[in-house]
Motif scaffolding. Sequence first.
Motif, PDB file in Angstrom:
ATOM      1  N   THR A 106       8.512  -8.767  -5.838  1.00 14.60           N
ATOM      2  CA  THR A 106       7.753  -9.340  -5.351  1.00 14.60           C
ATOM      3  C   THR A 106       8.353  -8.762  -3.742  1.00 14.60           C
ATOM      4  N   SER A 107       8.944  -8.486  -3.747  1.00 11.82           N
ATOM      5  CA  SER A 107      10.022  -8.239  -2.385  1.00 11.82           C
ATOM      6  C   SER A 107       9.199  -7.316  -1.474  1.00 11.82           C
ATOM      7  N   PRO A 108       9.674  -7.221  -0.270  1.00 18.71           N
ATOM      8  CA  PRO A 108       8.538  -6.293   0.735  1.00 18.71           C
ATOM      9  C   PRO A 108       8.366  -4.656   0.493  1.00 18.71           C
ATOM     10  N   TYR A 109       9.887  -4.091  -0.331  1.00 20.02           N
ATOM     11  CA  TYR A 109       9.760  -3.367  -1.643  1.00 20.02           C
ATOM     12  C   TYR A 109      11.014  -2.952  -2.135  1.00 20.02           C
ATOM     13  N   VAL A 110      10.493  -2.273  -2.896  1.00 19.80           N
ATOM     14  CA  VAL A 110      11.011  -2.437  -4.048  1.00 19.80           C
ATOM     15  C   VAL A 110      12.932  -1.414  -4.176  1.00 19.80           C
ATOM     16  N   TYR A 151      13.377   0.501   6.381  1.00 13.75           N
ATOM     17  CA  TYR A 151      12.356   0.056   5.284  1.00 13.75           C
ATOM     18  C   TYR A 151      11.232  -0.594   5.209  1.00 13.75           C
ATOM     19  N   LEU A 152      11.893  -2.045   5.470  1.00 13.68           N
ATOM     20  CA  LEU A 152      10.891  -2.717   6.251  1.00 13.68           C
ATOM     21  C   LEU A 152       9.622  -2.781   6.681  1.00 13.68           C
ATOM     22  N   GLN A 153      10.046  -1.894   7.717  1.00 17.06           N
ATOM     23  CA  GLN A 153       9.262  -0.658   8.874  1.00 17.06           C
ATOM     24  C   GLN A 153       8.410   0.181   8.248  1.00 17.06           C
ATOM     25  N   LEU A 154       7.921   1.169   7.022  1.00 19.56           N
ATOM     26  CA  LEU A 154       7.863   1.497   6.359  1.00 19.56           C
ATOM     27  C   LEU A 154       7.029   1.080   5.136  1.00 19.56           C
ATOM     28  N   ALA A 155       7.654  -0.111   5.208  1.00 21.10           N
ATOM     29  CA  ALA A 155       6.841  -0.482   3.095  1.00 21.10           C
ATOM     30  C   ALA A 155       5.930  -1.373   4.402  1.00 21.10           C
ATOM     31  N   ALA A 156       5.677  -1.644   6.078  1.00 19.68           N
ATOM     32  CA  ALA A 156       4.628  -2.505   6.505  1.00 19.68           C
ATOM     33  C   ALA A 156       3.695  -2.069   7.037  1.00 19.68           C
ATOM     34  N   GLU A 157       4.447  -0.954   7.169  1.00 26.12           N
ATOM     35  CA  GLU A 157       3.248   0.774   7.203  1.00 26.12           C
ATOM     36  C   GLU A 157       1.723   0.887   6.716  1.00 26.12           C
ATOM     37  N   THR A 158       3.136   1.157   5.152  1.00 23.53           N
ATOM     38  CA  THR A 158       2.618   1.312   3.544  1.00 23.53           C
ATOM     39  C   THR A 158       1.546   0.117   3.337  1.00 23.53           C
ATOM     40  N   THR A 159       1.448  -0.708   3.095  1.00 23.95           N
ATOM     41  CA  THR A 159       0.342  -2.273   2.945  1.00 23.95           C
ATOM     42  C   THR A 159      -0.210  -1.945   3.811  1.00 23.95           C
TER      43      THR A 159
END
Length: 201
Positions: free
Chosen positions: A103-107, A192-200
């Motif tokens: 459940t974290s922003p990315y794994v 990775y937080l930035q990437l994860a935000a873009e992915t979702t």
Amino acid sequence: MLVIGLTGGIGSGKTAASDHFSHLGIEIVDADIASRVVVEPGKPALTQIAEHFGEAILLADQTLNRAALREKIFANPDDKKWLEALLHPLIAEEITRGLAAATSPYVMFVSPLLIESDQKSFCNRLLVIDVPEQLQLERTTKRDNNDEAQVKRIIASQASRQQRLDLADDVIDNTNGLDELLAKVEKMHQQYLQLAAETTQ
């Protein structure tokens, strides 16, 4: 869910890096832990292993005698194939479950054999912790009291440094010790937080 694969050769600092990602709030799915879970007492795989290799493959507390199993599979390629055919699908299931539950922003998926196995199919990106081979040797012999010949054999059995770098999306150079490694992990975490935000989105 963005899945980052983390790998590196023995003594590269994978564990220190993944521990710090965990400290930053990122869930870690570890292939080594998954491979231990599937052979816990009471699991069908352990029963099958005991039937195949005999009860001597179990310790007094009915857990798997890993050292004895290692000896057997290194001595007999057919036994190694049999064991891999049994365990690889179960380990893959365990990994898939862990990744799906995150459940974290990315794994982060940590595996020493990401390059060598088909486990990279779990990942969207690959992060390699990189050190020169001589440094791997020095750190591992110091850390584990292993003799140099044994460490060299382990290094030879893993993907080469170049193979890892060729497949990496991201690389952290861990030549200069822990403080610098942790700072680089924090920088990578922000990316990775930035990437994860873009992915979702």
